[in-house]
Design an enzyme around this catalytic site. Structure first.
Site, mmCIF file in Angstrom:
data_model
loop_
_atom_site.group_PDB
_atom_site.id
_atom_site.type_symbol
_atom_site.label_atom_id
_atom_site.label_comp_id
_atom_site.label_asym_id
_atom_site.label_seq_id
_atom_site.Cartn_x
_atom_site.Cartn_y
_atom_site.Cartn_z
ATOM 1 N N HIS A 114 0.856 -1.191 0.000
ATOM 2 C CA HIS A 114 0.000 0.000 0.000
ATOM 3 C C HIS A 114 0.899 1.250 0.000
ATOM 4 C CE1 HIS A 114 -3.733 -2.187 0.794
ATOM 5 N NE2 HIS A 114 -3.115 -2.857 1.751
ATOM 6 N N HIS A 124 -1.231 -6.750 -4.994
ATOM 7 C CA HIS A 124 -1.268 -8.001 -4.238
ATOM 8 C C HIS A 124 -0.661 -9.096 -5.101
ATOM 9 C CE1 HIS A 124 -3.522 -11.896 -4.047
ATOM 10 N NE2 HIS A 124 -3.061 -11.854 -2.816
ATOM 11 N N HIS A 193 -21.352 -8.147 -3.164
ATOM 12 C CA HIS A 193 -22.337 -7.338 -2.450
ATOM 13 C C HIS A 193 -22.410 -5.906 -2.980
ATOM 14 C CE1 HIS A 193 -18.525 -6.677 -0.382
ATOM 15 N NE2 HIS A 193 -19.017 -5.555 0.118
#
Length: 323
Positions: A114, A124, A193
């Site tokens: 980060h 990642h 979601h």
């Protein structure tokens, strides 16, 4: 830790020491590459070796290397782990219920970086192997891993570079491999979601144990492919950070970076199989959650104004062919 599973059957054609030597060597090289980018007066990794105590559900050891408050990276982790357990957790047997109750070993390297600068993307990477088997049966070996890019203020040329490096790394393993693993990545790193990709993708593969054209041994091909992915990460990502780290930014950019980092946290805690595997199997919590960014914000039902620099990320998130 030696490979008790691997040594239980003489016909197994792999050596856990070979796997471990590669993974620990990769960790060392990645740490050195990040520190070189930090520069002479930049941050350095703190090495945190750990060993699981006897009697716990998960045994083993590892080395977590953490950098916090560096010149370039606000937080980053490069972790190696080698663990074993008496029974695979539910997250690992969902697609292979016949392996429920199997003993297992898992080892690999996980990395998350980060940067401070919002114009530098988060990245990642993970490469790993899982060895599972029941008493009296030959063990099974799978590989998995990949890398993906999560920008906040995206640059098309950076995204093309990242995807181009991924494609080049996989080219020796078949013409269709990159396309399949890119699609897999797009589908995996998706926040169901929110109906939204986490970032701009990369490559992802799991449960790999297959031969291919020019390869007669599934283990040799799968391990070679895994090494190709791990070895390509520095070339795919670090030049982007080196180029963008000097871009001026202010509180507005930092605020938006923190907001978008919230999506990163949501994915890791809700959907990521690696996180669930580690927590369900009794892994080391600090090492599992090293991927989380240090500063994160959430806002209620907020979206950036159309036409602003912050709105650009939503234009590049939908999957597309970058190379």
């Amino acid at each position: 830790m030696t490979s008790g599973i691997a040594q239980s059957n003489a016909s197994v054609k792999f050596d856990a020491l070979v796997l471990k030597t590669y993974f620990t060597g990769l960790q060392t090289r990645l740490v050195a590459a990040v520190e070189a980018l930090e520069g002479e007066h930049g941050g350095r990794f703190r090495s945190d070796p750990w060993q699981k105590e006897a009697g716990q559900p998960l045994g083993g050891s590892g080395l977590t290397c953490i950098i916090e408050g560096g010149r370039v990276f606000e937080r980053g982790g490069v972790a190696f782990s080698h663990v074993s357990g008496a029974a695979l957790p539910a997250s690992a047997t969902a697609k292979r219920p016949e392996l429920a109750g199997s003993a297992f070993e898992a080892m690999g390297v996980s990395l998350v970086l980060h940067p401070h600068n919002p114009y530098c993307p988060t990245a990642h990477m993970n490469v790993r192997t899982l060895i599972a088997g029941k008493a009296g049966e030959a063990p099974l070996v799978w590989f998995g891993g990949g890398m993906d890019l999560t920008p906040y203020y995206p640059f098309a040329e950076d995204i093309r570079h990242f995807h181009g490096t991924c494609k080049q790394a996989l080219s020796p393993f078949g013409e269709d491999v990159h396309a399949r693993y890119k699609k897999w990545c797009d589908e995996y790193f998706f926040l169901k979601h929110r109906n939204e990709p986490r970032g701009v993708g990369g490559i992802f593969f799991d449960d790999l144990n297959e031969a291919g054209e020019g390869w007669s041994d599934p283990f040799e091909r799968s391990f070679a492919l895994t090494r190709a992915v791990g070895d390509a990460f520095s070339t795919a990502y670090l030049p982007i950070v080196e180029k963008r780290q000097v871009t001026p930014y202010g509180e507005r950019q930092r605020d938006f970076q923190a907001y978008r980092r919230g999506r990163y946290v949501e994915f890791n805690l809700v959907w990521d199989r690696g996180t669930l595997f580690g927590l369900q199997s009794g892994g080391r919590t600090e090492s599992i959650l090293m991927s989380l960014p240090p500063v994160v914000k959430w806002r209620y039902d907020w979206t950036p104004e159309p036409g602003t620099p912050e709105a650009l990320i939503y234009e590049v998130l939908p999957p597309r062919d970058w190379v």
